[in-house]
Design a protein around this motif. Structure first.
Motif, PDB file in Angstrom:
ATOM      1  N   CYS A 180       4.794   2.509  11.312  1.00 17.50           N
ATOM      2  CA  CYS A 180       4.479   3.457  10.346  1.00 17.50           C
ATOM      3  C   CYS A 180       3.984   2.681   8.928  1.00 17.50           C
ATOM      4  O   CYS A 180       4.740   1.529   8.791  1.00 17.50           O
ATOM      5  N   ARG A 181       2.896   2.791   8.437  1.00 16.85           N
ATOM      6  CA  ARG A 181       2.616   2.117   7.206  1.00 16.85           C
ATOM      7  C   ARG A 181       2.454   3.264   6.085  1.00 16.85           C
ATOM      8  O   ARG A 181       2.390   2.727   4.929  1.00 16.85           O
ATOM      9  N   LEU A 183       4.729   7.332   4.546  1.00 21.25           N
ATOM     10  CA  LEU A 183       5.510   8.090   4.688  1.00 21.25           C
ATOM     11  C   LEU A 183       5.059   9.019   5.529  1.00 21.25           C
ATOM     12  O   LEU A 183       5.890   9.582   6.320  1.00 21.25           O
ATOM     13  N   ALA A 186       5.728   8.112   8.889  1.00 21.43           N
ATOM     14  CA  ALA A 186       7.078   8.132   9.306  1.00 21.43           C
ATOM     15  C   ALA A 186       7.634   9.271   9.561  1.00 21.43           C
ATOM     16  O   ALA A 186       8.477   9.630  10.430  1.00 21.43           O
ATOM     17  N   LEU A 202       9.151   0.357   9.481  1.00 22.91           N
ATOM     18  CA  LEU A 202       8.223   0.558   8.506  1.00 22.91           C
ATOM     19  C   LEU A 202       7.533  -0.720   8.139  1.00 22.91           C
ATOM     20  O   LEU A 202       8.023  -1.930   8.041  1.00 22.91           O
ATOM     21  N   SER A 209       4.219  -0.189  -1.946  1.00 21.51           N
ATOM     22  CA  SER A 209       4.819   0.719  -0.636  1.00 21.51           C
ATOM     23  C   SER A 209       6.058   1.640  -1.004  1.00 21.51           C
ATOM     24  O   SER A 209       6.858   1.174  -1.634  1.00 21.51           O
ATOM     25  N   PHE A 211       7.891   2.417   0.803  1.00 25.77           N
ATOM     26  CA  PHE A 211       9.259   2.177   1.677  1.00 25.77           C
ATOM     27  C   PHE A 211      10.040   1.182   1.105  1.00 25.77           C
ATOM     28  O   PHE A 211      11.278   0.599   1.586  1.00 25.77           O
ATOM     29  N   HIS A 217      14.557   5.727   2.484  1.00 25.80           N
ATOM     30  CA  HIS A 217      15.261   5.533   3.946  1.00 25.80           C
ATOM     31  C   HIS A 217      16.333   6.450   3.878  1.00 25.80           C
ATOM     32  O   HIS A 217      16.711   6.723   5.048  1.00 25.80           O
ATOM     33  N   THR A 227      15.764   3.171  10.105  1.00 24.70           N
ATOM     34  CA  THR A 227      14.634   2.600   9.485  1.00 24.70           C
ATOM     35  C   THR A 227      14.779   1.064  10.167  1.00 24.70           C
ATOM     36  O   THR A 227      15.990   0.678   9.971  1.00 24.70           O
ATOM     37  N   VAL A 229      12.965  -2.791   9.951  1.00 24.15           N
ATOM     38  CA  VAL A 229      12.059  -3.672   9.214  1.00 24.15           C
ATOM     39  C   VAL A 229      12.163  -4.863   9.604  1.00 24.15           C
ATOM     40  O   VAL A 229      13.187  -5.237  10.313  1.00 24.15           O
TER      41      VAL A 229
END
Length: 304
Positions: A180-181, A183, A186, A202, A209, A211, A217, A227, A229
């Protein structure tokens, strides 16, 4: 907190147990490749586990005649010395390839069949299968026959609706993690009862961002997903999480490379340096996660 929908609690049990044991999990990018050990091999998986990895990423590529191998396409020249696209090769041609700098008499280093690699770790090792979505129509039935669904985390872009429709139709509900780029991406698949969505990967290319907000989170965790990363640094140099990454942590300081990821509340951090991240995670646990105690942990880590 358990991740995933209640109806899929059985297949997600192993993953949730791992979170219960370790809190923030360490994912290892392509396994641990160093010295004579090559990425995306059983040896790299073993090395990654010995180096503190909790989840091991393995890339997937399919041959033209329907066999699957552990390899990241685009690296054929670097690793095998051939200027070919493995996706355009048949099974026999791929099996003839050798990892050129470590292949030697008595220890053949060849590209490994995916099923053989995964099967050799059946029972406990968690895998994050990357780049597999193109082959899901034929790959998912093969993976189902392994009876390892609880060990296999599948992923694809959140907007890849064609691949996701194949995953939805699968009778085996593999744990799923959309990439996902935004929200919106996501949150898009969280309530789909035909998907066993347990986490979200993410991507945060820059400081703007959403994120980078700890509240995001927390909201995603409350919605039932972890989440994930990326701290690893790709050869392209493209930032995967706002330049909070391995190079900053290893060449600079974990205070500026990895600590922000912990502070955000990221549940899984993917790295190429699992043994260092494992030590840092341990120091945080020993000395506390904030204030003066965290400063002590940072000082001890940097001073080693």
């Amino acid at each position: 907190m358990n991740f995933g929908q209640e109806q899929y609690a059985g297949v997600n049990r192993l993953l949730n147990e791992r979170f219960g044991n370790y809190g923030t999990l360490i994912a290892v990018h392509r396994g641990t490749a160093s010295g004579s050990i090559v990425e995306n091999t059983a040896a790299a998986v073993t090395a990654a586990l010995a180096s503190g990895g909790d989840i091991i990423e393995i890339d997937v590529v399919g041959s033209t005649d329907g066999e699957f191998f552990a390899f990241h396409d685009g690296n054929e020249l670097r690793l095998c010395g051939v200027d070919k696209d493995m996706r355009a090769m048949d099974n026999a041609g791929i099996r003839d390839l050798r990892y050129r700098w470590v292949d030697r008499p008595g220890r053949t280093a060849s590209v490994e069949p995916l099923v053989e690699l995964l099967s050799s770790f059946k029972g406990s090792t968690l895998f994050n299968l990357d780049r597999s979505w193109h082959w899901w129509p034929t790959l998912l039935p093969v993976l189902a026959q392994l009876n390892m669904a609880d060990q296999l985390l599948l992923k694809c872009a959140a907007g890849n609706h064609q691949a996701i429709s194949v995953l939805r139709a699968s009778p085996v509900k593999f744990p799923f993690m959309p990439i996902c780029r935004t929200l919106e991406e996501a949150q898009f698949h969280l309530r789909d009862e035909e998907l066993n969505t347990v986490g979200v990967e993410l991507i945060a290319p820059g400081p703007g961002s959403a994120f980078l907000d700890p509240e995001i989170h927390r909201v995603l965790n409350t919605a039932g997903v972890f989440t994930f990363v990326n701290a690893e640094v790709l050869s392209t140099g493209i930032a995967l999480f706002a330049n909070y990454d391995d190079e900053e942590a290893v060449l600079g300081s974990p205070a500026t490379g990895w600590e922000p990821l912990f502070e955000l509340g990221a549940n899984v951090i993917q790295t190429d340096w699992p043994w260092l991240l494992r030590d840092y995670r341990w120091l945080r646990e020993q000395h506390g996660r904030s204030g003066d105690q965290a400063a002590v942990a940072l000082g001890e880590y940097v001073g080693r």
